[in-house]
Write an enzyme that holds these catalytic residues in place. Structure first.
Site, PDB file in Angstrom:
ATOM      1  N   ASP A  74       0.845  -1.207   0.000  1.00  0.00           N
ATOM      2  CA  ASP A  74       0.000   0.000   0.000  1.00  0.00           C
ATOM      3  C   ASP A  74       0.879   1.255   0.000  1.00  0.00           C
ATOM      4  O   ASP A  74       1.576   1.522   0.975  1.00  0.00           O
ATOM      5  CB  ASP A  74      -0.897   0.017   1.238  1.00  0.00           C
ATOM      6  CG  ASP A  74      -1.847   1.200   1.212  1.00  0.00           C
ATOM      7  OD1 ASP A  74      -2.766   1.207   0.370  1.00  0.00           O
ATOM      8  OD2 ASP A  74      -1.638   2.147   2.011  1.00  0.00           O
ATOM      9  N   TYR A  79       3.168   9.815   0.980  1.00  0.00           N
ATOM     10  CA  TYR A  79       4.186   9.237   1.866  1.00  0.00           C
ATOM     11  C   TYR A  79       5.603   9.619   1.422  1.00  0.00           C
ATOM     12  O   TYR A  79       6.572   9.357   2.129  1.00  0.00           O
ATOM     13  CB  TYR A  79       4.035   7.704   1.960  1.00  0.00           C
ATOM     14  CG  TYR A  79       2.637   7.250   2.346  1.00  0.00           C
ATOM     15  CD1 TYR A  79       1.746   8.105   3.002  1.00  0.00           C
ATOM     16  CD2 TYR A  79       2.191   5.966   2.045  1.00  0.00           C
ATOM     17  CE1 TYR A  79       0.459   7.693   3.325  1.00  0.00           C
ATOM     18  CE2 TYR A  79       0.904   5.553   2.371  1.00  0.00           C
ATOM     19  CZ  TYR A  79       0.043   6.426   3.006  1.00  0.00           C
ATOM     20  OH  TYR A  79      -1.228   6.016   3.326  1.00  0.00           O
ATOM     21  N   LYS A 108      -2.087   6.102  -4.191  1.00  0.00           N
ATOM     22  CA  LYS A 108      -3.177   7.057  -3.935  1.00  0.00           C
ATOM     23  C   LYS A 108      -2.851   8.431  -4.494  1.00  0.00           C
ATOM     24  O   LYS A 108      -1.707   8.892  -4.403  1.00  0.00           O
ATOM     25  CB  LYS A 108      -3.442   7.175  -2.422  1.00  0.00           C
ATOM     26  CG  LYS A 108      -3.578   5.847  -1.711  1.00  0.00           C
ATOM     27  CD  LYS A 108      -3.981   5.998  -0.251  1.00  0.00           C
ATOM     28  CE  LYS A 108      -3.770   4.686   0.488  1.00  0.00           C
ATOM     29  NZ  LYS A 108      -2.349   4.487   0.907  1.00  0.00           N
ATOM     30  N   HIS A 141      -7.182   9.697  -2.273  1.00  0.00           N
ATOM     31  CA  HIS A 141      -6.757   9.575  -0.868  1.00  0.00           C
ATOM     32  C   HIS A 141      -7.775  10.198   0.095  1.00  0.00           C
ATOM     33  O   HIS A 141      -8.046   9.664   1.170  1.00  0.00           O
ATOM     34  CB  HIS A 141      -5.383  10.240  -0.702  1.00  0.00           C
ATOM     35  CG  HIS A 141      -4.543   9.676   0.393  1.00  0.00           C
ATOM     36  ND1 HIS A 141      -3.171   9.529   0.287  1.00  0.00           N
ATOM     37  CD2 HIS A 141      -4.858   9.228   1.636  1.00  0.00           C
ATOM     38  CE1 HIS A 141      -2.695   9.015   1.413  1.00  0.00           C
ATOM     39  NE2 HIS A 141      -3.691   8.824   2.250  1.00  0.00           N
TER      40      HIS A 141
HETATM   41  N1  LIG Z   1      -5.801   6.023   3.347  1.00  0.00           N
HETATM   42  C1  LIG Z   1      -5.324   6.693   4.366  1.00  0.00           C
HETATM   43  O1  LIG Z   1      -5.689   7.865   4.587  1.00  0.00           O
HETATM   44  C2  LIG Z   1      -4.339   6.035   5.303  1.00  0.00           C
HETATM   45  C3  LIG Z   1      -4.154   6.581   6.591  1.00  0.00           C
HETATM   46  C4  LIG Z   1      -3.312   5.913   7.466  1.00  0.00           C
HETATM   47  C5  LIG Z   1      -2.644   4.764   7.078  1.00  0.00           C
HETATM   48  N2  LIG Z   1      -2.813   4.267   5.795  1.00  0.00           N
HETATM   49  C6  LIG Z   1      -2.101   3.021   5.347  1.00  0.00           C
HETATM   50  O2  LIG Z   1      -2.208   2.039   6.367  1.00  0.00           O
HETATM   51  C7  LIG Z   1      -0.906   1.633   6.761  1.00  0.00           C
HETATM   52  C8  LIG Z   1      -0.887   1.198   8.216  1.00  0.00           C
HETATM   53  O3  LIG Z   1      -1.335   2.210   9.083  1.00  0.00           O
HETATM   54  P1  LIG Z   1      -0.354   3.056  10.018  1.00  0.00           P
HETATM   55  O4  LIG Z   1       0.980   3.185   9.368  1.00  0.00           O
HETATM   56  O5  LIG Z   1      -1.108   4.278  10.361  1.00  0.00           O
HETATM   57  O6  LIG Z   1      -0.210   2.252  11.361  1.00  0.00           O
HETATM   58  P2  LIG Z   1      -0.198   0.718  11.861  1.00  0.00           P
HETATM   59  O7  LIG Z   1       0.276  -0.180  10.790  1.00  0.00           O
HETATM   60  O8  LIG Z   1      -1.511   0.473  12.501  1.00  0.00           O
HETATM   61  O9  LIG Z   1       0.883   0.823  13.012  1.00  0.00           O
HETATM   62  C9  LIG Z   1       2.228   1.105  12.718  1.00  0.00           C
HETATM   63  C10 LIG Z   1       2.986   1.243  14.029  1.00  0.00           C
HETATM   64  O10 LIG Z   1       2.960  -0.022  14.716  1.00  0.00           O
HETATM   65  C11 LIG Z   1       4.285  -0.446  15.005  1.00  0.00           C
HETATM   66  N3  LIG Z   1       4.278  -1.907  14.855  1.00  0.00           N
HETATM   67  C12 LIG Z   1       4.073  -2.601  13.701  1.00  0.00           C
HETATM   68  N4  LIG Z   1       4.064  -3.923  13.939  1.00  0.00           N
HETATM   69  C13 LIG Z   1       4.266  -4.075  15.263  1.00  0.00           C
HETATM   70  C14 LIG Z   1       4.349  -5.205  16.095  1.00  0.00           C
HETATM   71  N5  LIG Z   1       4.217  -6.434  15.603  1.00  0.00           N
HETATM   72  N6  LIG Z   1       4.570  -5.015  17.427  1.00  0.00           N
HETATM   73  C15 LIG Z   1       4.686  -3.759  17.918  1.00  0.00           C
HETATM   74  N7  LIG Z   1       4.601  -2.638  17.174  1.00  0.00           N
HETATM   75  C16 LIG Z   1       4.402  -2.801  15.854  1.00  0.00           C
HETATM   76  C17 LIG Z   1       5.158   0.251  13.982  1.00  0.00           C
HETATM   77  O11 LIG Z   1       6.463   0.423  14.495  1.00  0.00           O
HETATM   78  P3  LIG Z   1       7.798   0.167  13.609  1.00  0.00           P
HETATM   79  O12 LIG Z   1       7.520   0.607  12.205  1.00  0.00           O
HETATM   80  O13 LIG Z   1       8.814   0.996  14.291  1.00  0.00           O
HETATM   81  O14 LIG Z   1       8.076  -1.310  13.705  1.00  0.00           O
HETATM   82  C18 LIG Z   1       4.446   1.585  13.834  1.00  0.00           C
HETATM   83  O15 LIG Z   1       4.798   2.484  14.872  1.00  0.00           O
HETATM   84  C19 LIG Z   1      -0.054   2.863   6.452  1.00  0.00           C
HETATM   85  O16 LIG Z   1       1.328   2.572   6.473  1.00  0.00           O
HETATM   86  C20 LIG Z   1      -0.607   3.258   5.121  1.00  0.00           C
HETATM   87  O17 LIG Z   1      -0.101   2.406   4.103  1.00  0.00           O
HETATM   88  C21 LIG Z   1      -3.672   4.881   4.929  1.00  0.00           C
END
Ligand SMILES: NC(=O)c1ccc[n+]([C@@H]2O[C@H](COP(=O)([O-])OP(=O)(O)OC[C@H]3O[C@@H](n4cnc5c(N)ncnc54)[C@H](OP(=O)(O)O)[C@@H]3O)[C@@H](O)[C@H]2O)c1
Ligand SMILES: *[C@@H]1O[C@H](CO)[C@@H](O)[C@H](O)[C@H]1NC(C)=O
Ligand SMILES: *[C@@H]1O[C@H](CO)[C@@H](O)[C@H](O)[C@H]1NC(C)=O
Ligand SMILES: *[C@@H]1O[C@H](CO)[C@@H](O)[C@H](O)[C@H]1NC(C)=O
Length: 342
Positions: A74, A79, A108, A141
């Site tokens: 994704d 980003y 996006k 987005h």
């Molecule tokens: N469409 C939109 O508007 C939108 C908005 C938000 C997100 N997104 C997409 O969704 C993806 C995921 O969401 P997100 O990046 O907001 O957050 P997330 O994936 O829910 O959480 C990421 C956080 O969790 C930590 N983490 C990951 N795996 C872990 C584990 N097994 N144990 C402990 N901590 C862990 C990561 O740390 P480390 O990286 O330091 O390991 C990071 O700080 C984004 O990267 C993006 O591609 C889209």
């Protein structure tokens, strides 16, 4: 290596045989092993998030994800790392022997490229950065346009959606989707287009399950992708209530019982709802741990206990105030507040 692949295949069959059936037009025919090609319309339910990847090794992280088994990446212009991600995709393909068509790549359109004249240049830039000839999915987005002259934001999506539909005809993306739309906005698109969104990407996790909204998409044949599956763990979100999801007692106790980690329980819960989930991590061990969610089998009782965390109703991602636009009208916590604080 061979053993882990065959175990994985078994696990995948086990998980998906219980999964929800209907996800039209994109089927839940998730193929996660290097040996099987993706069906043209199958979105692998477990995807890799790339927002906030550590820039020093974003390429290595994406390559590690592909080597760990992820077949869905994704991405987004916002980003600002699609060049690094593209190198990681090429490296992951080279190291696994997979081909481009074995992967599902999403990107996006950012708010600064809304409007008929700006959409095609935006996807062309994304394709060049990612080093790809086409995307599998291109999302709008946000339903928000930012003027490149004034920086002002306004709600806009219809003209931009029409231009995105053209991208499918031109072969630049196989599917188009939306992200962060309200019910009224999505219905307005459906009323105006012959090319309905294939996928809606939105914030979904145990603290914000949006159950009715998810059911609405199932009725309308729109697949839903869950972003921020670990709720407030993303460090750009405001800390505080509710408690850190990955330290939640309910997830910990279910994990201990099922031999899964809390992160795997959160992802397995999302997969069981038929949503694709997009965990992001910059760490190889966590990237692999999160992919292990496909082996985490929850009972109906486990799912019910996670469902009960819905009482928090907490939305972490609401830039509406900063942008001066009203987002999420009609949805759980449209103002992005904790229900108890309203
Ligand atoms: N469409 C939109 O508007 C939108 C908005 C938000 C997100 N997104 C997409 O969704 C993806 C995921 O969401 P997100 O990046 O907001 O957050 P997330 O994936 O829910 O959480 C990421 C956080 O969790 C930590 N983490 C990951 N795996 C872990 C584990 N097994 N144990 C402990 N901590 C862990 C990561 O740390 P480390 O990286 O330091 O390991 C990071 O700080 C984004 O990267 C993006 O591609 C889209
Ligand atoms: C990326 O760099 C960070 C910080 O040095 C490190 O902890 C992490 O393991 C690295 N990740 C990968 C995939 O190389
Ligand atoms: C672009 O992709 C091609 C085909 O996968 C690959 O051979 C080439 O090395 C990639 N370029 C970069 C800069 O990664
Ligand atoms: C969509 O079209 C239906 C049928 O014409 C109409 O009842 C409804 O109000 C429209 N909704 C929106 C948001 O335009």
């Amino acid at each position: 290596m061979k053993i882990s692949i065959s175990l994985l295949q078994l696990a995948v069959v086990g998980v998906w045989s219980q999964g929800p059936a209907a996800q039209i037009p994109i089927s839940p025919n998730t193929i996660l092993t290097p040996t099987e090609p993706l069906n043209l319309d199958s979105i692998p339910l477990l995807g890799f998030g790339t927002w906030n990847l550590d820039r020093s090794n974003a390429t290595e992280a994406v390559s590690a994800a592909i080597q760990a088994g992820y077949r869905h990446i994704d991405c987004a212009a916002a980003y600002k790392n699609q060049d690094l991600v593209g190198k990681g995709i090429a490296d992951g393909l080279a190291k696994t022997g997979l081909k481009r068509e074995d992967l599902w790549i999403t990107s996006k359109l950012w708010n600064d490229h809304h409007g008929p004249k700006n959409v095609e240049p935006a996807i062309d830039t994304a394709l060049a950065d990612l080093n790809l000839t086409h995307l599998d999915l291109y999302h709008m987005h946000w339903p928000v346009a930012t003027s490149s002259f004034t920086g002002a934001n306004k709600i806009e999506y219809l003209a931009t959606w029409a231009a995105m539909s053209e991208l499918v005809h031109k072969g630049k993306t196989r599917h188009i989707g939306v992200s962060n739309f309200s019910p009224h906005q999505l219905q307005t698109v459906l009323n105006a287009t012959t090319h309905p969104p294939a996928v809606h990407q939105m914030e979904l996790h145990p603290y914000l399950p949006q159950r009715d909204w998810l059911a609405w998409h199932a009725e309308h044949g729109i697949h839903v992708t869950a972003y921020s599956p670990f709720a407030g763990t993303n460090p750009t979100y405001a800390p505080g209530e509710p408690p850190q999801l990955l330290h939640n007692k309910v997830l910990e106790s279910i994990g201990a019982r099922r031999d899964c980690t809390p992160a795997q329980v959160a992802l397995a819960w999302g997969l069981r709802r038929g949503t694709s989930v997009l965990p992001k991590s910059s760490h190889a061990a966590r990237i692999a741990e999160n992919f292990g969610a496909v082996r985490c089998e929850l009972t109906d009782e486990d799912v019910g206990r996670v469902d009960d965390l819905a009482e928090y109703h907490h939305r972490f991602n609401n830039p509406g105030k900063a942008w001066g636009v009203d987002l999420y009208e009609g949805l759980e916590d449209s103002r992005g507040k904790h229900r108890d604080h309203e």
